[in-house]
Structure formats: C-alpha cells, structure tokens
Design a protein around this motif. Structure first.
Motif, mmCIF file in Angstrom:
data_model
loop_
_atom_site.group_PDB
_atom_site.id
_atom_site.type_symbol
_atom_site.label_atom_id
_atom_site.label_comp_id
_atom_site.label_asym_id
_atom_site.label_seq_id
_atom_site.Cartn_x
_atom_site.Cartn_y
_atom_site.Cartn_z
ATOM 1 N N LYS A 83 0.519 -1.611 -0.190
ATOM 2 C CA LYS A 83 0.183 0.264 -0.290
ATOM 3 C C LYS A 83 1.042 1.633 0.318
ATOM 4 N N LEU A 84 0.258 2.110 -0.371
ATOM 5 C CA LEU A 84 0.926 4.048 -0.215
ATOM 6 C C LEU A 84 1.792 3.778 1.274
ATOM 7 N N GLU A 85 0.770 3.638 1.962
ATOM 8 C CA GLU A 85 1.575 3.222 2.715
ATOM 9 C C GLU A 85 2.894 2.938 3.862
ATOM 10 N N ASP A 86 3.097 1.848 3.215
ATOM 11 C CA ASP A 86 3.672 0.761 3.227
ATOM 12 C C ASP A 86 5.931 2.052 3.020
ATOM 13 N N SER A 87 5.039 2.524 2.323
ATOM 14 C CA SER A 87 6.435 3.395 1.752
ATOM 15 C C SER A 87 7.458 4.409 3.051
ATOM 16 N N ALA A 88 8.417 3.490 3.062
ATOM 17 C CA ALA A 88 9.444 4.053 4.394
ATOM 18 C C ALA A 88 10.377 3.306 3.980
ATOM 19 N N MET A 89 11.219 3.383 5.129
ATOM 20 C CA MET A 89 13.126 2.572 5.946
ATOM 21 C C MET A 89 12.847 2.032 5.981
ATOM 22 N N TYR A 90 12.773 0.601 5.817
ATOM 23 C CA TYR A 90 13.185 -0.690 6.474
ATOM 24 C C TYR A 90 13.764 -0.944 7.104
ATOM 25 N N PHE A 91 14.753 -1.415 7.869
ATOM 26 C CA PHE A 91 15.578 -1.511 8.182
ATOM 27 C C PHE A 91 16.165 -3.539 9.348
ATOM 28 N N CYS A 92 16.854 -3.847 8.696
ATOM 29 C CA CYS A 92 16.610 -4.757 10.081
ATOM 30 C C CYS A 92 18.078 -5.336 10.815
ATOM 31 N N ALA A 93 17.616 -6.462 11.894
ATOM 32 C CA ALA A 93 18.819 -5.839 12.766
ATOM 33 C C ALA A 93 19.096 -7.525 13.191
ATOM 34 N N SER A 94 19.783 -7.866 14.180
ATOM 35 C CA SER A 94 20.839 -8.828 14.368
ATOM 36 C C SER A 94 21.051 -8.492 16.507
ATOM 37 N N SER A 95 20.537 -9.451 16.655
ATOM 38 C CA SER A 95 21.869 -9.511 18.290
ATOM 39 C C SER A 95 21.854 -10.829 18.415
ATOM 40 N N GLY A 96 22.759 -10.518 19.657
ATOM 41 C CA GLY A 96 23.620 -12.003 20.076
ATOM 42 C C GLY A 96 24.076 -11.611 21.863
ATOM 43 N N THR A 97 24.838 -10.561 22.229
ATOM 44 C CA THR A 97 24.289 -10.295 23.816
ATOM 45 C C THR A 97 23.840 -9.203 24.113
ATOM 46 N N ASN A 98 23.819 -8.482 24.568
ATOM 47 C CA ASN A 98 23.353 -6.809 24.363
ATOM 48 C C ASN A 98 23.398 -5.809 23.713
ATOM 49 N N GLU A 99 23.274 -6.403 22.568
ATOM 50 C CA GLU A 99 23.727 -4.430 21.476
ATOM 51 C C GLU A 99 22.809 -5.521 19.946
ATOM 52 N N ALA A 100 22.154 -4.632 19.797
ATOM 53 C CA ALA A 100 20.977 -5.028 18.368
ATOM 54 C C ALA A 100 22.197 -4.279 17.251
ATOM 55 N N PHE A 101 22.396 -4.904 16.242
ATOM 56 C CA PHE A 101 23.126 -4.157 15.387
ATOM 57 C C PHE A 101 22.741 -4.472 13.716
ATOM 58 N N PHE A 102 22.347 -2.385 13.578
ATOM 59 C CA PHE A 102 21.172 -2.075 12.634
ATOM 60 C C PHE A 102 21.784 -2.615 10.521
ATOM 61 N N GLY A 103 21.353 -2.943 10.308
ATOM 62 C CA GLY A 103 21.608 -2.947 8.430
ATOM 63 C C GLY A 103 21.670 -1.123 8.309
ATOM 64 N N GLN A 104 21.703 -1.102 6.830
ATOM 65 C CA GLN A 104 21.849 -0.107 6.527
ATOM 66 C C GLN A 104 20.704 0.672 6.249
ATOM 67 N N GLY A 105 19.238 -0.169 5.950
ATOM 68 C CA GLY A 105 18.071 -0.042 5.662
ATOM 69 C C GLY A 105 18.220 0.100 4.195
ATOM 70 N N THR A 106 16.612 -0.265 3.995
ATOM 71 C CA THR A 106 15.737 -0.558 2.217
ATOM 72 C C THR A 106 14.901 0.625 1.958
ATOM 73 N N ARG A 107 15.005 1.228 1.636
ATOM 74 C CA ARG A 107 14.046 2.549 1.639
ATOM 75 C C ARG A 107 12.887 2.184 0.346
ATOM 76 N N LEU A 108 11.780 1.536 0.423
ATOM 77 C CA LEU A 108 10.871 1.535 -0.116
ATOM 78 C C LEU A 108 9.869 2.095 -0.214
ATOM 79 N N THR A 109 9.314 2.157 -1.452
ATOM 80 C CA THR A 109 9.102 3.188 -2.492
ATOM 81 C C THR A 109 7.566 2.978 -2.848
ATOM 82 N N VAL A 110 6.394 3.006 -2.614
ATOM 83 C CA VAL A 110 4.955 2.708 -3.121
ATOM 84 C C VAL A 110 4.322 3.424 -4.303
ATOM 85 N N VAL A 111 5.005 3.301 -4.994
ATOM 86 C CA VAL A 111 3.551 4.268 -6.588
ATOM 87 C C VAL A 111 2.935 4.242 -6.747
#
Lengths: 111, 114
Positions: A83-111
C-alpha cells in the motif's frame, strides 16, 4: 567488523505488488528484527524472530507482512500487497549479546 | 510498557558549545538504554548503551550519557559540538537488549550553527 547487510538499498514498487526485503544478519547472532521508519518519523518495531519463529510482533505487522529465514543466513521481510502507506525505510537488526546491530536500511517507495 | 520520551524534536547549538539531548524513560524492569545516531540517508549507528554497570557511559565521537534512576533520565551530552555531529539522535530502551525489542523515542534532530 561484522555487519548486517540489507538488499536492495532502494526498491520502487507499484501498489498491490509483493515485495521481499532481504537481510543477512551477523553470522553468530540468534535474534533478528525488522523495524520501519516512515519519512520524518521515529523508528518503529515490526517483528522479532528467534529459533525460526516469530517471538513478538507489533500491531503494524498485520497479515500482509511475513518473515522467513529460508536458508540459515538470509532473513526476509515480505509484504504481500503493498500500500502507499508502506513507503518507508525498513531496517533489519540482529543481536547476540546485549547489543542490536542495524543494517543500512532499504528504502521502499510504493507508487 | 516501556517507552522513552525525547524532549525537543529539534535542538540547535553553536559549534564548540555543549550538546545536551534529553531522554526520559519508562520501564517496569531495570532497563537497558541506548542512544543511536542517524546521519542523513544512512542507517542507525549505536553511540552508547547502558546495561546496569557504570551509570556514566562513554560512547563514540566524544558523547556520553548518565543513567539517573531517580529522575528516570538518560540524557546525552558532548562538551563541544562539531559540525559533523549534525544528525538525528534516537534514545531507546529495552528489557534486556538481547532478545527483547528496542523501543525508540521520536528522535531529536541536532543542528550545529557555525
């Protein structure tokens, strides 16, 4: 230094189409997450994944969303019918101890 | 439920001046607290984290934050602002920082004036 990798960096899709956002978490991490950031707004939690199943999801994560870890290395977010409102930056993260590491993101544009 | 409140969506400081970004948290259990920075068109980078050890936490780029339980605060400071500090800063909280989701504040955009 290990990092979380996301592809593609930018995806443009037509409303109603399915999209799959891909993430490669850090190899020895066990917990995986997707977050969303609509332009100009805060980062919102979507879903957490552990031991091959969803451990928690937000109200944003409705039936249109799904996650999968298909091959032990990739972690994907699928939006079935965008949907149009799904347009956003989507970040993935993973963690193993007490810190989450984030990816650089995917910018999704719905037209 | 956990939450964080960041006071001020925009903060402007002169180059060389003190940076103070405010964050208050709400948590029913001892929290893990984080500050993340987001530069334009980039992802989230961890600045520092509090995990129940020292209450004064030092992070990257000269930033530090102090956990004050009595005030439920975790304000971010830097003694002398640099132009390169201009970015969006997010305070965040989680129960354990590992398997629990991270809840972000709304963010504070830091502007550095020459």
């Amino acid at each position: 230094e290990p990092e979380v990798t996301q592809t593609p960096s930018h995806q443009v899709t037509q409303m109603g189409q399915e999209v799959i956002l891909r993430c490669v978490p850090i190899s020895n991490h066990l917990y995986f997450y997707w977050y969303r950031q609509i332009l100009g707004q805060k980062v919102e939690f979507l879903v957490s994944f552990y031991n091959n199943e969803i451990s928690e999801k937000s109200e944003i994560f409705d039936d249109q969303f799904s996650v999968e870890r298909p091959d032990g290395s990739n972690f994907t977010l699928k939006i079935r019918s965008t949907k149009l409102e799904d347009s956003a930056m989507y970040f993935c993260a993973s963690s193993g101890t007490n810190e989450a590491f984030f990816g650089q993101g995917t910018r999704l544009t719905v037209v | 439920a956990q939450s964080v409140t960041q006071l001020g969506s925009h903060v402007s400081v002169s180059e060389g001046a003190l940076v103070l970004l405010r964050c208050n948290y709400s948590s029913s259990v001892p929290p893990y607290l984080f500050w993340y920075v987001q530069y334009p068109n980039q992802g989230l980078q961890l600045l520092l984290k509090y995990t129940s050890a020292a209450t004064l936490v030092k992070g990257i780029n000269g930033f530090e934050a102090e956990f004050k339980k009595s005030e439920t605060s975790f304000h971010l400071t830097k003694p002398s602002a640099h132009m390169s500090d201009a970015a969006e800063y997010f305070c965040a909280v989680s129960d354990s920082g590992r398997d629990d989701k991270i809840i972000f504040g709304k963010g504070t955009r830091l502007h550095i004036l020459p």
